[in-house]
Design an enzyme around this catalytic site. Structure first.
Site, mmCIF file in Angstrom:
data_model
loop_
_atom_site.group_PDB
_atom_site.id
_atom_site.type_symbol
_atom_site.label_atom_id
_atom_site.label_comp_id
_atom_site.label_asym_id
_atom_site.label_seq_id
_atom_site.Cartn_x
_atom_site.Cartn_y
_atom_site.Cartn_z
ATOM 1 N NE ARG A 35 0.468 0.811 4.603
ATOM 2 C CZ ARG A 35 0.627 1.946 4.753
ATOM 3 N NH1 ARG A 35 1.815 3.054 4.446
ATOM 4 N NH2 ARG A 35 1.444 2.696 6.353
ATOM 5 C CD GLU A 134 -2.567 6.869 9.875
ATOM 6 O OE1 GLU A 134 -3.200 5.393 10.433
ATOM 7 O OE2 GLU A 134 -1.062 7.070 9.407
ATOM 8 N NE ARG A 138 -1.922 4.795 4.709
ATOM 9 C CZ ARG A 138 -2.114 4.810 5.774
ATOM 10 N NH1 ARG A 138 -2.884 3.009 5.922
ATOM 11 N NH2 ARG A 138 -1.440 5.335 6.990
ATOM 12 C CB CYS A 180 1.623 8.270 11.345
ATOM 13 S SG CYS A 180 2.193 8.273 11.814
ATOM 14 C CB THR A 182 6.178 5.825 11.044
ATOM 15 O OG1 THR A 182 3.953 5.794 10.286
ATOM 16 C CG2 THR A 182 5.818 5.898 12.579
ATOM 17 N NE ARG A 189 1.656 -1.686 7.331
ATOM 18 C CZ ARG A 189 1.344 -3.688 7.282
ATOM 19 N NH1 ARG A 189 2.226 -3.584 7.894
ATOM 20 N NH2 ARG A 189 0.174 -3.375 7.481
ATOM 21 N NE ARG A 218 2.607 -2.198 11.777
ATOM 22 C CZ ARG A 218 2.069 -1.454 10.847
ATOM 23 N NH1 ARG A 218 0.806 -1.045 9.931
ATOM 24 N NH2 ARG A 218 2.388 -0.124 10.519
ATOM 25 C CD GLU A 223 0.458 0.781 12.883
ATOM 26 O OE1 GLU A 223 -0.054 1.648 12.435
ATOM 27 O OE2 GLU A 223 1.556 2.397 13.094
HETATM 28 P P1 ADP Z 1 -1.332 0.295 6.706
HETATM 29 O O1 ADP Z 1 -2.020 0.727 7.859
HETATM 30 O O2 ADP Z 1 -0.406 -0.116 6.748
HETATM 31 O O3 ADP Z 1 -2.414 -0.009 5.612
HETATM 32 P P2 ADP Z 1 -2.484 -1.909 9.033
HETATM 33 O O4 ADP Z 1 -1.460 -2.403 10.130
HETATM 34 O O5 ADP Z 1 -3.801 -0.788 9.458
HETATM 35 O O6 ADP Z 1 -2.029 -1.267 7.641
HETATM 36 O O7 ADP Z 1 -4.054 -3.091 8.483
HETATM 37 C C1 ADP Z 1 -5.034 -2.872 7.626
HETATM 38 C C2 ADP Z 1 -5.872 -4.135 7.528
HETATM 39 O O8 ADP Z 1 -4.104 -4.827 6.380
HETATM 40 C C3 ADP Z 1 -5.371 -5.074 8.320
HETATM 41 O O9 ADP Z 1 -6.463 -5.763 8.230
HETATM 42 C C4 ADP Z 1 -4.506 -5.961 8.064
HETATM 43 O O10 ADP Z 1 -5.087 -7.366 8.134
HETATM 44 C C5 ADP Z 1 -4.342 -6.144 6.493
HETATM 45 N N1 ADP Z 1 -3.242 -6.891 5.909
HETATM 46 C C6 ADP Z 1 -2.200 -6.039 5.937
HETATM 47 N N2 ADP Z 1 -0.779 -6.523 5.018
HETATM 48 C C7 ADP Z 1 -1.681 -7.352 5.054
HETATM 49 C C8 ADP Z 1 -1.640 -8.714 3.909
HETATM 50 N N3 ADP Z 1 -0.069 -9.489 4.147
HETATM 51 N N4 ADP Z 1 -2.666 -9.856 3.803
HETATM 52 C C9 ADP Z 1 -3.883 -9.564 4.101
HETATM 53 N N5 ADP Z 1 -3.757 -8.660 5.142
HETATM 54 C C10 ADP Z 1 -3.112 -7.649 5.066
HETATM 55 MG MG MG Z 2 -3.228 1.109 9.359
#
Ligand code: ADP
Ligand code: MG
Length: 265
Positions: A35, A134, A138, A180, A182, A189, A218, A223
């Site tokens: 993402r 956030e 995204r 954020c 970070t 990510r 995570r 997160e």
């Molecule tokens: P971010 O903010 O980096 O997009 P989060 O930690 O907030 O990620 O998680 C957002 C959602 O994405 C959660 O439901 C998480 O389980 C999902 N997720 C993250 N990585 C994977 C992955 N490799 N496969 C399936 N779901 C994922």
């Molecule tokens: Mg998130």
């Protein structure tokens, strides 16, 4: 380097065809996701947005995305009016952001919720865009299995296309601006959902080894959550001070090392 809306942006997705599958035998990786975050030029971050701006942004995002074609073709679903069971299923299946995140609330990022929030996705749910969680946007590419190359190519294709349609906030030194800090820089990510039962038998050891390869661990629901059924979300930790390609490659190489270690135990 790319020229986007007349602005020089230091963005380097690299040779997207050089990224492969991190688990070709399908032994460890359950799913793969990459993402990035984007802020719409001319709009402040969550704590300063007015309700009218939220509505305006949702309208802009949904109408712009409705122009996407091919694999990116999909539908925008506003959170306002979404049935609770539909919303919960999308969250449980890892497609949609969760609700009531205490860190986002503490950061004053949940005002007027669910106004202006929503999710766009294609039919297969391999390409998704979150609106006003956030970050303003995204952009997400994900699928089952370990084919990071395919996931990354879809993400690059989508981000490149959307960047032509919506002007995003970018800073010469900080990179793409995100709520954020970070996420500043590449905002990338790249993660896998992975089972490493032997290595993860000692959580501290898993964290230690992951850190050695600049990876972050995570929980299964993202997160600030715990691992369920031995499934961890492992991703690149660095998003700034390297290129988009290098961020993904760092995760790629690190995951290969973790799998090597798991096999040796
Ligand atoms: P971010 O903010 O980096 O997009 P989060 O930690 O907030 O990620 O998680 C957002 C959602 O994405 C959660 O439901 C998480 O389980 C999902 N997720 C993250 N990585 C994977 C992955 N490799 N496969 C399936 N779901 C994922
Ligand atoms: Mg998130």
């Amino acid at each position: 380097m790319a020229l986007i809306h007349g602005i020089t942006v230091f963005q380097d997705f690299g040779d997207v065809n050089s990224v492969g599958n991190v688990d070709p035998e399908g032994q460890f990786v359950i799913s793969t996701r990459v993402r990035c975050g984007r802020s719409m030029e001319g709009y402040p971050f969550n704590p300063c947005l007015t309700e009218a701006q939220y509505k305006e942004m949702e309208e802009k995002v949904s109408s712009t995305l409705s122009g996407l074609e091919g694999e990116l073709k999909g539908t925008f679903y506003p959170l306002t009016g979404m049935a609770k069971d539909v919303q919960q299923k999308l969250i449980d299946d890892h497609f949609l952001f969760k609700e009531g995140d205490r860190f986002l609330q503490a950061a004053n990022a949940c005002r007027f919720w669910p106004t202006g929030r929503g999710i766009y996705h294609n039919n297969d749910k391999t390409f998704l865009v979150w609106c006003n969680e956030e970050d303003h946007l995204r952009i997400i590419s994900m699928q089952m299995g370990g084919d990071l190359g395919q996931v990354y190519r879809r993400l690059v294709n989508a981000a490149t296309d959307i960047e032509k349609r919506i002007p995003f906030s970018h800073h010469d030194r900080l990179g793409f601006l995100t709520f954020c800090p970070t996420n500043l820089g590449t905002t990338i990510r790249a993660s896998v959902h992975i089972k490493l039962p032997k290595l993860a038998a000692d959580k501290k050891k898993l964290e230690e080894v992951a850190a050695k390869y600049s990876l972050q661990v995570r929980g299964t629901r993202g997160e600030h959550t715990e691992a369920e059924g031995g499934i961890y979300d492992i991703s690149n930790k660095r998003r700034m001070g390297l290129t988009e390609y290098e961020a993904v490659k760092e995760m790629h190489d690190g995951i290969l090392e973790l799998i090597k270690i798991e096999k040796s135990l």
